[in-house]
Design an enzyme around this catalytic site. Structure first.
Site, PDB file in Angstrom:
ATOM      1  N   GLY A  12       0.748  -1.290   0.024  1.00 18.46           N
ATOM      2  CA  GLY A  12      -0.100   0.022  -0.089  1.00 18.46           C
ATOM      3  C   GLY A  12       0.632   1.245   0.037  1.00 18.46           C
ATOM      4  O   GLY A  12       0.304   2.186   0.463  1.00 18.46           O
ATOM      5  N   SER A  13       2.076   1.182  -0.478  1.00 17.29           N
ATOM      6  CA  SER A  13       2.706   2.672  -0.742  1.00 17.29           C
ATOM      7  C   SER A  13       1.918   3.622  -1.401  1.00 17.29           C
ATOM      8  O   SER A  13       2.009   4.807  -1.281  1.00 17.29           O
ATOM      9  CB  SER A  13       4.306   2.119  -1.080  1.00 17.29           C
ATOM     10  OG  SER A  13       4.338   2.033  -2.464  1.00 17.29           O
ATOM     11  N   MET A  90      -4.465  -7.018  -6.922  1.00 15.21           N
ATOM     12  CA  MET A  90      -4.078  -8.005  -7.634  1.00 15.21           C
ATOM     13  C   MET A  90      -5.113  -8.982  -8.282  1.00 15.21           C
ATOM     14  O   MET A  90      -5.098 -10.184  -8.114  1.00 15.21           O
ATOM     15  CB  MET A  90      -3.132  -8.907  -6.836  1.00 15.21           C
ATOM     16  CG  MET A  90      -2.015  -8.355  -6.285  1.00 15.21           C
ATOM     17  SD  MET A  90      -0.993  -7.015  -7.410  1.00 15.21           S
ATOM     18  CE  MET A  90       0.135  -8.539  -8.071  1.00 15.21           C
ATOM     19  N   LEU A  92      -8.473  -9.224 -11.719  1.00 13.21           N
ATOM     20  CA  LEU A  92      -8.825  -8.532 -12.713  1.00 13.21           C
ATOM     21  C   LEU A  92     -10.063  -8.173 -12.523  1.00 13.21           C
ATOM     22  O   LEU A  92     -11.078  -8.850 -11.513  1.00 13.21           O
ATOM     23  CB  LEU A  92      -9.017  -9.644 -13.704  1.00 13.21           C
ATOM     24  CG  LEU A  92      -7.616 -10.044 -14.608  1.00 13.21           C
ATOM     25  CD1 LEU A  92      -7.959 -11.281 -15.424  1.00 13.21           C
ATOM     26  CD2 LEU A  92      -7.155  -8.920 -15.198  1.00 13.21           C
ATOM     27  N   HIS A 109       0.715   0.750 -13.068  1.00 13.10           N
ATOM     28  CA  HIS A 109       1.460  -0.364 -13.589  1.00 13.10           C
ATOM     29  C   HIS A 109       2.897   0.049 -13.739  1.00 13.10           C
ATOM     30  O   HIS A 109       3.081   1.213 -14.430  1.00 13.10           O
ATOM     31  CB  HIS A 109       0.762  -0.800 -14.871  1.00 13.10           C
ATOM     32  CG  HIS A 109       1.465  -2.191 -15.323  1.00 13.10           C
ATOM     33  ND1 HIS A 109       1.408  -3.185 -14.419  1.00 13.10           N
ATOM     34  CD2 HIS A 109       2.513  -2.324 -15.959  1.00 13.10           C
ATOM     35  CE1 HIS A 109       1.941  -4.328 -14.993  1.00 13.10           C
ATOM     36  NE2 HIS A 109       2.759  -3.691 -15.926  1.00 13.10           N
TER      37      HIS A 109
HETATM   38  C1  GRF Z   1       3.169  -0.863  -7.768  1.00 14.66           C
HETATM   39  O1  GRF Z   1       4.193  -0.915  -8.190  1.00 14.66           O
HETATM   40  C2  GRF Z   1       1.679  -0.645  -8.851  1.00 14.66           C
HETATM   41  O2  GRF Z   1       2.287   0.142  -9.881  1.00 14.66           O
HETATM   42  C3  GRF Z   1       1.594  -2.160  -9.046  1.00 14.66           C
HETATM   43  O3  GRF Z   1       1.466  -2.679  -7.863  1.00 14.66           O
HETATM   44  C4  GRF Z   1       2.473  -2.124  -7.038  1.00 14.66           C
HETATM   45  C5  GRF Z   1       1.755  -1.573  -5.615  1.00 14.66           C
HETATM   46  O4  GRF Z   1       2.580  -1.218  -4.691  1.00 14.66           O
HETATM   47  N1  GRF Z   1       0.032  -2.108  -9.470  1.00 14.66           N
HETATM   48  P1  GRF Z   1       2.158  -0.900  -3.371  1.00 14.66           P
HETATM   49  O5  GRF Z   1       1.267  -1.650  -2.532  1.00 14.66           O
HETATM   50  O6  GRF Z   1       1.282   0.462  -3.690  1.00 14.66           O
HETATM   51  O7  GRF Z   1       3.241  -0.250  -2.528  1.00 14.66           O
END
Ligand code: GRF
Length: 190
Positions: A12-13, A90, A92, A109
């Protein structure tokens, strides 16, 4: 103010970057809800700390993805959500949510799409040997990391980069780009 729900499955960064932008009035939207599909995801602790309401689902308990999304949709309606912002979610998306939020659902992405969709995009770029990769923000359709591109930013791959080093530089770009693009989109601009 438009109300957004962030969907996340992991650390969740990006949720954090969006929450920080919202709390300093830079998002142009209220971060009204976190939807999480992993009961032990770290993003839930971030939501608690940021005082963002959150709901946790266990999709495995449903007979179909559509039934799961019907329940999610119900919660989105309760919270009066205008936009869905996927951030490391994660799964669809099925037509249940797509139809309800057509043109109002966005994803980020870690590659320059259409290159390297799917899982491990950073590793895919390193393995291929490209010299430039980056970040894409796009509207969501039924495909995996497809849908109209809204914004992209390049990240140069340095000789000898490890996956962790490159991921860190890509994520720094994500945390800067995503709140800006969300702000633009919810204000009605493309
Ligand atoms: C990010 O790199 C985003 O582009 C991808 O999943 C990752 C999620 O990272 N879809 P975080 O959980 O927001 O740290």
């Amino acid at each position: 103010m438009p109300r957004i729900a962030v969907f996340a499955s992991g650390s969740g960064s990006n949720f954090q970057a969006l929450a920080d932008a919202a709390s300093s009035q830079k998002l142009g939207a209220e971060l009204a809800l976190l939807v999480c599909d992993k009961p032990r995801a770290y993003v839930l602790e971030r939501a608690q700390a940021a005082n963002v309401p959150h709901v946790v689902f266990e999709p495995k308990q449903y007979l179909s993805r559509e039934q799961y999304e019907h329940d999610v949709l119900h919660v989105l309606e309760e919270y009066d959500i205008d936009w869905i912002v996927l951030a490391g979610y994660m799964r669809l998306i099925t037509p249940v949510l797509l139809q309800a939020y057509e043109g109002r659902m966005v994803n980020i992405h870690p590659s320059l799409l259409p290159a390297f969709p799917g899982l491990h995009a950073v590793r895919q770029a390193l393995d291929y040997g490209v010299k430039v990769t980056g970040v894409t923000v796009h509207l969501v359709d039924e495909g995996m990391d497809t849908g109209p591109i809204v914004a992209q930013q390049a990240v140069v791959i340095e000789p000898g980069d490890t996956e962790a080093e490159l991921t860190a530089r890509i994520q720094a770009v994500e945390h800067d780009l995503y709140p800006q693009v969300v702000r633009r989109l919810v204000s009605g601009k493309r």
